[in-house]
Design a protein around this motif. Structure first.
Motif, mmCIF file in Angstrom:
data_model
loop_
_atom_site.group_PDB
_atom_site.id
_atom_site.type_symbol
_atom_site.label_atom_id
_atom_site.label_comp_id
_atom_site.label_asym_id
_atom_site.label_seq_id
_atom_site.Cartn_x
_atom_site.Cartn_y
_atom_site.Cartn_z
ATOM 1 N N GLU A 64 -11.360 -10.755 -0.985
ATOM 2 C CA GLU A 64 -11.023 -9.870 0.123
ATOM 3 C C GLU A 64 -12.295 -9.257 0.683
ATOM 4 O O GLU A 64 -12.759 -8.220 0.173
ATOM 5 C CB GLU A 64 -10.095 -8.754 -0.372
ATOM 6 C CG GLU A 64 -8.748 -9.254 -0.840
ATOM 7 C CD GLU A 64 -7.667 -8.233 -0.556
ATOM 8 O OE1 GLU A 64 -6.676 -8.607 0.074
ATOM 9 O OE2 GLU A 64 -7.839 -7.066 -0.916
ATOM 10 N N LYS A 103 0.851 -1.201 0.000
ATOM 11 C CA LYS A 103 0.000 0.000 0.000
ATOM 12 C C LYS A 103 0.890 1.256 0.000
ATOM 13 O O LYS A 103 1.955 1.222 -0.608
ATOM 14 C CB LYS A 103 -0.970 -0.014 1.177
ATOM 15 C CG LYS A 103 -1.731 -1.338 1.275
ATOM 16 C CD LYS A 103 -2.892 -1.262 2.214
ATOM 17 C CE LYS A 103 -3.458 -2.668 2.412
ATOM 18 N NZ LYS A 103 -4.747 -2.661 3.092
ATOM 19 N N GLY A 117 -7.474 -4.901 6.676
ATOM 20 C CA GLY A 117 -6.882 -3.881 7.534
ATOM 21 C C GLY A 117 -7.616 -3.668 8.843
ATOM 22 O O GLY A 117 -7.341 -2.712 9.558
#
Ligand code: PEP
Length: 253
Positions: free
Chosen positions: A174, A18, A180
């Protein structure tokens, strides 16, 4: 279909850095990762750094089996698209994989199913492998329409490309609520979706690799990788820690 009965599917672990890192941190992280991933392996490993660090990462990975990937791409090949990067540029830099349709780009950059489908084509035309991410929101999950959402995201690309081209593609499940957040889908939840996704590509069911992504860590990787339809992981946070990353790569190996 059991994994053991299918030697064709090599496990794949993809680290999505990221918007993290800098020259110094990347060099020290990759020194550890490369040293810890020497020799022959049964699984593939890919690192996707931010664009400015692609060349640096490429040189740090020289001589290692770890491949280079990118986190996104523009659907067009060249032209007046300020700030954008094309698939042919990524190919020029020796990238092998490109993540497309990541939920952070769908949500924060407003990328649509249609744009993702065009990116998929651009990536393949440049000779690279797309990693197509799909996943449901928490609301979809709570309303029990997660498979519908995932089916829609996949169909948007199938409608544009057909299914045969998935021979050279990777899928990633995902769940948005797990990326996250520290929350992971249970093995049952993940396996249900992976099985559903595999069933959408019946002709490629034996070979298409489907990764799981969403707070995978060393402590839960083994259990996820043991499932018959999970062929590895797409990692965010865990790819920034050499020990954690290597432990997950080893669990896939
Ligand atoms: C991701 O960014 O694709 C991801 C899975 O992140 P995390 O592992 O941090 O949940």
């Amino acid at each position: 279909m059991s994994k053991a009965s299918n030697a064709k599917r090599r496990q794949l672990v993809v680290g999505n850095w990221k918007m993290n890192g800098n020259l110094r941190e990347n060099a020290s992280l990759l020194a550890e990762v490369v040293a810890g991933w020497q020799g022959e392996h049964k699984s593939d490993v890919v690192i996707c750094p931010p664009y400015p660090y692609l060349m640096h990462t490429h040189s740090l990975l020289a001589g290692s089996a770890i491949m280079l990937g990118a986190q996104t791409v523009n659907q067009y090949d060249k032209g007046a698209y300020t700030g954008e990067v094309s698939a042919s540029m990524l190919a020029d830099l020796d990238c092998k994989f490109v993540i497309i349709g990541h939920n952070e780009r769908r949500r924060m950059q407003g990328e649509t199913d249609e744009q993702v489908a065009h990116q998929f084509v651009a990536v393949q035309q440049a000779g690279l492998t797309p990693i197509l991410c799909v996943g449901e929101s928490l609301q979809d999950r709570e309303q029990g329409c997660h498979l519908e959402t995932i089916g829609r995201q996949l169909n948007a690309v199938f409608a544009h490309t057909g299914k045969d081209v998935f021979k050279n593609a990777v899928l990633a499940y995902e769940p948005v609520w797990a990326v996250g957040t520290g929350k992971t889908a249970t093995p049952e939840q993940a396996e249900e979706v992976h099985r559903f996704m595999r069933a959408q590509l019946p002709d490629l069911a034996d070979e298409i690799r489907i990764l799981y992504g969403g707070s995978v860590k060393a402590h839960n990787a083994q259990q996820l990788f043991a499932l018959p339809d999970i062929d590895g992981a797409l990692l965010g946070g865990a790819s920034l820690d050499a020990d954690e990353f290597l432990a997950i790569c080893s669990a896939a190996d």
